[in-house]
Design an enzyme around this catalytic site. Sequence first.
Site, mmCIF file in Angstrom:
data_model
loop_
_atom_site.group_PDB
_atom_site.id
_atom_site.type_symbol
_atom_site.label_atom_id
_atom_site.label_comp_id
_atom_site.label_asym_id
_atom_site.label_seq_id
_atom_site.Cartn_x
_atom_site.Cartn_y
_atom_site.Cartn_z
ATOM 1 N N THR A 43 0.833 -1.076 0.035
ATOM 2 C CA THR A 43 0.049 -0.014 -0.092
ATOM 3 C C THR A 43 1.005 1.140 -0.112
ATOM 4 O O THR A 43 0.627 2.278 -0.882
ATOM 5 C CB THR A 43 -1.071 -0.136 1.093
ATOM 6 O OG1 THR A 43 -1.534 -1.101 1.436
ATOM 7 C CG2 THR A 43 -1.821 1.173 1.205
ATOM 8 N N THR A 44 1.834 1.348 0.826
ATOM 9 C CA THR A 44 2.962 2.386 0.777
ATOM 10 C C THR A 44 3.433 2.670 -0.403
ATOM 11 O O THR A 44 4.115 3.858 -0.361
ATOM 12 C CB THR A 44 3.745 2.267 2.089
ATOM 13 O OG1 THR A 44 2.905 1.977 3.353
ATOM 14 C CG2 THR A 44 4.351 3.511 2.471
ATOM 15 N N TYR A 106 -13.476 -5.030 -2.716
ATOM 16 C CA TYR A 106 -14.584 -4.748 -3.606
ATOM 17 C C TYR A 106 -15.453 -5.829 -3.701
ATOM 18 O O TYR A 106 -16.640 -6.011 -3.363
ATOM 19 C CB TYR A 106 -14.132 -4.044 -4.832
ATOM 20 C CG TYR A 106 -15.381 -3.582 -5.659
ATOM 21 C CD1 TYR A 106 -15.908 -2.245 -5.079
ATOM 22 C CD2 TYR A 106 -15.808 -4.249 -6.705
ATOM 23 C CE1 TYR A 106 -17.110 -1.690 -5.776
ATOM 24 C CE2 TYR A 106 -16.744 -3.701 -7.433
ATOM 25 C CZ TYR A 106 -17.444 -2.635 -7.005
ATOM 26 O OH TYR A 106 -18.774 -2.172 -7.745
ATOM 27 N N TYR A 132 -2.385 -10.736 4.257
ATOM 28 C CA TYR A 132 -2.621 -9.546 4.757
ATOM 29 C C TYR A 132 -4.062 -8.878 4.975
ATOM 30 O O TYR A 132 -5.054 -9.029 4.014
ATOM 31 C CB TYR A 132 -1.985 -8.539 3.747
ATOM 32 C CG TYR A 132 -2.298 -6.817 3.841
ATOM 33 C CD1 TYR A 132 -2.253 -6.590 5.184
ATOM 34 C CD2 TYR A 132 -1.836 -6.088 2.893
ATOM 35 C CE1 TYR A 132 -2.233 -4.967 5.330
ATOM 36 C CE2 TYR A 132 -1.725 -4.770 3.193
ATOM 37 C CZ TYR A 132 -2.048 -4.278 4.409
ATOM 38 O OH TYR A 132 -1.913 -2.973 4.427
ATOM 39 N N ARG A 137 -9.392 -1.208 4.329
ATOM 40 C CA ARG A 137 -9.337 -1.057 2.802
ATOM 41 C C ARG A 137 -10.175 -2.059 1.983
ATOM 42 O O ARG A 137 -10.491 -1.814 0.921
ATOM 43 C CB ARG A 137 -7.645 -1.128 2.479
ATOM 44 C CG ARG A 137 -6.919 0.128 2.941
ATOM 45 C CD ARG A 137 -5.729 0.125 2.465
ATOM 46 N NE ARG A 137 -4.882 1.354 3.018
ATOM 47 C CZ ARG A 137 -4.704 2.487 2.182
ATOM 48 N NH1 ARG A 137 -5.110 2.397 1.124
ATOM 49 N NH2 ARG A 137 -3.978 3.388 3.015
ATOM 50 N N LYS A 161 -0.010 -10.425 8.150
ATOM 51 C CA LYS A 161 0.180 -9.142 8.519
ATOM 52 C C LYS A 161 -1.213 -8.641 9.035
ATOM 53 O O LYS A 161 -2.167 -8.682 8.206
ATOM 54 C CB LYS A 161 0.529 -8.005 7.388
ATOM 55 C CG LYS A 161 0.478 -6.642 7.693
ATOM 56 C CD LYS A 161 1.053 -5.837 6.550
ATOM 57 C CE LYS A 161 0.959 -4.521 6.863
ATOM 58 N NZ LYS A 161 0.981 -3.694 5.609
ATOM 59 N N ILE A 203 5.208 -4.857 10.089
ATOM 60 C CA ILE A 203 5.531 -4.419 8.577
ATOM 61 C C ILE A 203 5.131 -2.717 8.465
ATOM 62 O O ILE A 203 4.103 -2.554 8.729
ATOM 63 C CB ILE A 203 4.949 -5.389 7.551
ATOM 64 C CG1 ILE A 203 5.383 -6.588 7.572
ATOM 65 C CG2 ILE A 203 4.908 -4.540 6.122
ATOM 66 C CD1 ILE A 203 4.608 -7.520 6.495
#
Length: 291
Positions: A43-44, A106, A132, A137, A161, A203
């Site tokens: 994401t980052t 989604y 994850y 999100r 994570k 993380i």
Amino acid sequence: MFKGVATAIITPFDENYEVDYKALEEFALFQMNYVDGLVVLGTTGEAPTIDENEREKIVSKVVELVNKKIPVIVGTGSNNPKHVLYNNKLAEKSGADGLLIVSPYYNKSTQKGLVEYFSYVAQRTELPIILYNVPSRTGGNILTDTAIEIFEKNKNVIGIKEASGNISQIAELISKKPEDMFVYSGNDDQALPLMALGGDGVISVFSNVLPKQMKELTEAILTNDYNKAQEINKKYNSLMRKLFVEVNPIPVKYAVSKLGYCKNILRLPLISISENGKTVIDNSFEELNIL
């Protein structure tokens, strides 16, 4: 895979919004001095806006630079399993050490569907996989029993994570999981409690800015020096939270640009940090004597 801290690194862009590979290499070298692993294209790293050619080049450059000194883990998740398998193949070809795969967003899924989805993906790669879980999100939560079932059914799923933010759920997971299942914090401000419960590391977004300090925090926890860990956490907890004053990675990209490792440039739909956000980060830097 690793114990301690792995930085979910930013992806630098130049004034033309192209990947700045020179800046990426310099930043990866800086990070390697301190951390236990690198997560590329999470994401980052603004992964949704990185095309296939850029993805292959980014991963290959970081893998070559790191040269097996620490593990390189690649974010390959998507809500289309075909895209995940393609990204996995690129990571394999580039010599990556592991994969970070987010639960589908989604279109989401049921808990049974998550077991089938991750098993389908895991059976089609040899690389170790870290699940994850980030419900904010994805719109869905990987529940404790689901995570454990996925782990037990797939030998190359090594851990998770956890970025649910639900410390009760995380405590339940750590109390019930098999001994060899890794649990990493996906929230910097929860690294201390998660690791104190028996988790393995974090993380980290924060370590983009202060990798040495996050390494010191995780080392203190892993060596049961909780007094030191509490002191470090108390000092830096405010900045950990302020790096999320706007949606990640907007604030951390600005912070890293202040350190001189990248330009404060993001790809749409992300935009540069607001003036108020800049003030929040600037004040934190001043308070902590960063720069």
